[in-house]
Design a protein around this motif. Structure first.
Motif, PDB file in Angstrom:
ATOM      1  N   TYR A  28      30.241 -27.340 -37.828  1.00  0.00           N
ATOM      2  CA  TYR A  28      31.253 -28.255 -38.343  1.00  0.00           C
ATOM      3  C   TYR A  28      31.343 -29.473 -37.427  1.00  0.00           C
ATOM      4  CZ  TYR A  28      32.698 -24.173 -41.056  1.00  0.00           C
ATOM      5  OH  TYR A  28      32.720 -23.098 -41.909  1.00  0.00           O
ATOM      6  N   VAL A  29      31.377 -30.644 -38.027  1.00  0.00           N
ATOM      7  CA  VAL A  29      31.513 -31.898 -37.287  1.00  0.00           C
ATOM      8  C   VAL A  29      32.939 -32.394 -37.500  1.00  0.00           C
ATOM      9  CG1 VAL A  29      30.639 -34.245 -36.989  1.00  0.00           C
ATOM     10  CG2 VAL A  29      29.066 -32.392 -37.635  1.00  0.00           C
ATOM     11  N   ILE A  30      33.735 -32.419 -36.432  1.00  0.00           N
ATOM     12  CA  ILE A  30      35.164 -32.705 -36.535  1.00  0.00           C
ATOM     13  C   ILE A  30      35.480 -34.040 -35.870  1.00  0.00           C
ATOM     14  CG2 ILE A  30      37.484 -31.845 -36.074  1.00  0.00           C
ATOM     15  CD1 ILE A  30      36.236 -29.073 -35.580  1.00  0.00           C
ATOM     16  N   PRO A  31      35.699 -35.106 -36.652  1.00  0.00           N
ATOM     17  CA  PRO A  31      36.182 -36.361 -36.067  1.00  0.00           C
ATOM     18  C   PRO A  31      37.693 -36.262 -35.860  1.00  0.00           C
ATOM     19  CG  PRO A  31      35.710 -36.647 -38.406  1.00  0.00           C
ATOM     20  CD  PRO A  31      35.471 -35.208 -38.101  1.00  0.00           C
ATOM     21  N   TYR A  32      38.165 -36.541 -34.649  1.00  0.00           N
ATOM     22  CA  TYR A  32      39.587 -36.358 -34.371  1.00  0.00           C
ATOM     23  C   TYR A  32      40.133 -37.503 -33.525  1.00  0.00           C
ATOM     24  CZ  TYR A  32      38.299 -34.953 -29.633  1.00  0.00           C
ATOM     25  OH  TYR A  32      37.806 -34.940 -28.351  1.00  0.00           O
ATOM     26  N   SER A  33      41.456 -37.649 -33.560  1.00  0.00           N
ATOM     27  CA  SER A  33      42.131 -38.674 -32.771  1.00  0.00           C
ATOM     28  C   SER A  33      43.273 -38.041 -32.008  1.00  0.00           C
ATOM     29  CB  SER A  33      42.678 -39.786 -33.679  1.00  0.00           C
ATOM     30  OG  SER A  33      43.449 -40.715 -32.920  1.00  0.00           O
ATOM     31  N   MET A  34      43.341 -38.321 -30.713  1.00  0.00           N
ATOM     32  CA  MET A  34      44.492 -37.944 -29.905  1.00  0.00           C
ATOM     33  C   MET A  34      45.441 -39.136 -29.912  1.00  0.00           C
ATOM     34  SD  MET A  34      43.700 -34.876 -29.005  1.00  0.00           S
ATOM     35  CE  MET A  34      44.832 -34.478 -27.689  1.00  0.00           C
ATOM     36  N   GLY A  35      46.418 -39.066 -30.786  1.00  0.00           N
ATOM     37  CA  GLY A  35      47.329 -40.176 -30.991  1.00  0.00           C
ATOM     38  C   GLY A  35      47.127 -40.757 -32.381  1.00  0.00           C
ATOM     39  N   PRO A  36      48.065 -41.573 -32.853  1.00  0.00           N
ATOM     40  CA  PRO A  36      47.957 -42.158 -34.193  1.00  0.00           C
ATOM     41  C   PRO A  36      46.686 -42.988 -34.338  1.00  0.00           C
ATOM     42  CG  PRO A  36      50.168 -42.465 -33.291  1.00  0.00           C
ATOM     43  CD  PRO A  36      49.325 -41.949 -32.177  1.00  0.00           C
ATOM     44  N   LYS A  59      42.861 -41.987 -28.475  1.00  0.00           N
ATOM     45  CA  LYS A  59      41.524 -41.658 -27.984  1.00  0.00           C
ATOM     46  C   LYS A  59      40.789 -40.909 -29.087  1.00  0.00           C
ATOM     47  CE  LYS A  59      42.195 -43.330 -23.877  1.00  0.00           C
ATOM     48  NZ  LYS A  59      41.487 -44.568 -23.449  1.00  0.00           N
ATOM     49  N   TYR A  60      39.613 -41.411 -29.456  1.00  0.00           N
ATOM     50  CA  TYR A  60      38.842 -40.818 -30.542  1.00  0.00           C
ATOM     51  C   TYR A  60      37.719 -39.942 -29.997  1.00  0.00           C
ATOM     52  CZ  TYR A  60      41.157 -44.663 -32.986  1.00  0.00           C
ATOM     53  OH  TYR A  60      42.089 -45.528 -33.476  1.00  0.00           O
ATOM     54  N   GLY A  61      37.439 -38.885 -30.740  1.00  0.00           N
ATOM     55  CA  GLY A  61      36.364 -37.998 -30.337  1.00  0.00           C
ATOM     56  C   GLY A  61      35.742 -37.310 -31.528  1.00  0.00           C
ATOM     57  N   ILE A  62      34.620 -36.658 -31.285  1.00  0.00           N
ATOM     58  CA  ILE A  62      33.961 -35.829 -32.293  1.00  0.00           C
ATOM     59  C   ILE A  62      33.614 -34.506 -31.635  1.00  0.00           C
ATOM     60  CG2 ILE A  62      31.954 -35.530 -33.782  1.00  0.00           C
ATOM     61  CD1 ILE A  62      31.887 -38.538 -34.156  1.00  0.00           C
ATOM     62  N   GLN A  63      34.068 -33.429 -32.264  1.00  0.00           N
ATOM     63  CA  GLN A  63      33.739 -32.095 -31.777  1.00  0.00           C
ATOM     64  C   GLN A  63      32.831 -31.417 -32.785  1.00  0.00           C
ATOM     65  OE1 GLN A  63      36.866 -29.653 -30.235  1.00  0.00           O
ATOM     66  NE2 GLN A  63      35.806 -27.738 -30.647  1.00  0.00           N
ATOM     67  N   VAL A  64      31.785 -30.774 -32.293  1.00  0.00           N
ATOM     68  CA  VAL A  64      30.964 -29.920 -33.142  1.00  0.00           C
ATOM     69  C   VAL A  64      31.213 -28.481 -32.707  1.00  0.00           C
ATOM     70  CG1 VAL A  64      29.216 -31.667 -33.610  1.00  0.00           C
ATOM     71  CG2 VAL A  64      28.920 -30.173 -31.646  1.00  0.00           C
ATOM     72  N   THR A  65      31.345 -27.604 -33.690  1.00  0.00           N
ATOM     73  CA  THR A  65      31.656 -26.205 -33.432  1.00  0.00           C
ATOM     74  C   THR A  65      31.079 -25.353 -34.548  1.00  0.00           C
ATOM     75  OG1 THR A  65      33.457 -24.592 -33.118  1.00  0.00           O
ATOM     76  CG2 THR A  65      33.872 -26.425 -34.632  1.00  0.00           C
ATOM     77  N   VAL A  80      39.041 -41.286 -38.968  1.00  0.00           N
ATOM     78  CA  VAL A  80      38.699 -41.392 -37.548  1.00  0.00           C
ATOM     79  C   VAL A  80      37.289 -41.958 -37.382  1.00  0.00           C
ATOM     80  CG1 VAL A  80      38.399 -40.136 -35.375  1.00  0.00           C
ATOM     81  CG2 VAL A  80      40.238 -39.487 -36.951  1.00  0.00           C
ATOM     82  N   LEU A  81      36.390 -41.561 -38.266  1.00  0.00           N
ATOM     83  CA  LEU A  81      35.030 -42.122 -38.217  1.00  0.00           C
ATOM     84  C   LEU A  81      35.073 -43.626 -38.432  1.00  0.00           C
ATOM     85  CD1 LEU A  81      33.056 -39.413 -40.241  1.00  0.00           C
ATOM     86  CD2 LEU A  81      32.948 -39.829 -37.775  1.00  0.00           C
ATOM     87  N   ASP A  82      35.943 -44.069 -39.351  1.00  0.00           N
ATOM     88  CA  ASP A  82      36.089 -45.512 -39.574  1.00  0.00           C
ATOM     89  C   ASP A  82      36.640 -46.200 -38.326  1.00  0.00           C
ATOM     90  OD1 ASP A  82      35.224 -45.116 -42.178  1.00  0.00           O
ATOM     91  OD2 ASP A  82      37.268 -44.913 -42.975  1.00  0.00           O
ATOM     92  N   ALA A  83      37.580 -45.529 -37.652  1.00  0.00           N
ATOM     93  CA  ALA A  83      38.192 -46.123 -36.464  1.00  0.00           C
ATOM     94  C   ALA A  83      37.204 -46.189 -35.297  1.00  0.00           C
ATOM     95  CB  ALA A  83      39.430 -45.322 -36.058  1.00  0.00           C
TER      96      ALA A  83
END
Length: 254
Positions: free
Chosen positions: A185-193, A200-206, A225-228
């Protein structure tokens, strides 16, 4: 492509996950070691050499071609190393979350608690915890960049340092082939709005659907998040349950 998951893809995702991952989805790591990589102003962690040929991995949901080039390169790099059977690019929708929760419930990993709405019980293996401080490390070129150096003969309590060379050895021991038989799974995520100057933007794979459900609770997760991220850098996170699908074990959350 619409960000709404088609029913066909959802059905296929559900069937694949139940068939391939139901018996050992969230086994604890055989060698529990949480590796936290600190990227200061340069990339200090050197990835092991990659195979020259691209392993064919089916994408169940999402489109790798629509990812920014630097995002796609990193995702494909992790796929070559971990060797999952499928890739699912998460979009963070309610429909996706419902499918994930239904899949976990069917597998017996979570149980719905009827007293409250959207309330679930996930039992954790008693031998496993989310993180062990003694096995959590930060990787930088210089130890002083990471933790304070205690006086001679005194054991430090404020973190653990690992050199890039030892980090690479630990990585090569644990991660190659760790996702065989599973979906990555590829998870685009944001810590904060999303859109905030403080986010802070990140991508986690799990390879854990349980982690996907958890990340949706803990972060702002989804296609926006990918757009951001755009062409900017992002925090790179790699996680695996550490048990390729080759045997059976009681199902618990990792």
């Amino acid at each position: 492509m619409s960000r709404t998951i088609s029913s066909l893809i959802l059905q296929e995702l559900f069937a694949q996950a139940v068939m391939r991952e139901s018996l050992s989805l969230l086994r604890p790591l055989r060698s529990r070691c949480t590796l936290v990589i600190k990227h200061a102003h340069r990339n200090v962690h050197r990835m092991p050499p990659l195979p020259q040929t691209q392993t064919s991995v089916r994408t169940l949901h999402g489109d790798l071609d629509k990812l920014q080039p630097h995002v796609r390169t990193w995702v494909e790099q992790q796929a070559r190393i971990c060797q999952p059977d499928n890739i699912h690019i998460c979009d963070g929708t309610l429909e996706e979350n419902s499918i994930i929760l239904s899949m976990l419930e069917t597998q017996g990993i979570i149980k719905k608690l009827p007293k409250y709405e959207n309330c679930w019980l996930a039992r954790t293996d008693p031998k496993d915890v989310a993180r062990v401080e003694s096995k959590t490390v930060i990787c930088t070129e210089n130890e002083r960049d990471t933790i304070p150096q205690p006086a001679e003969g005194v054991k430090g309590q404020l973190g653990h340092w690992i050199s890039p060379k030892n980090m690479e050895a630990a990585f090569e021991e644990r991660f190659p082939g760790c996702m065989r038989g599973r979906t990555m799974y590829v998870i685009p995520y944001s810590m904060g709005p999303v859109g905030s100057p403080l986010a802070k933007y990140g991508i986690q794979v799990t390879d854990s659907a349980y982690v996907v459900a958890s990340m949706r609770i803990m972060t702002r997760m989804g296609a926006n998040v990918l757009d951001a991220i755009g062409e900017d850098e992002f925090v790179k996170c790699l996680h695996s349950v550490g048990a390729p699908v080759t045997d059976t074990a009681p199902i618990t959350s990792g």
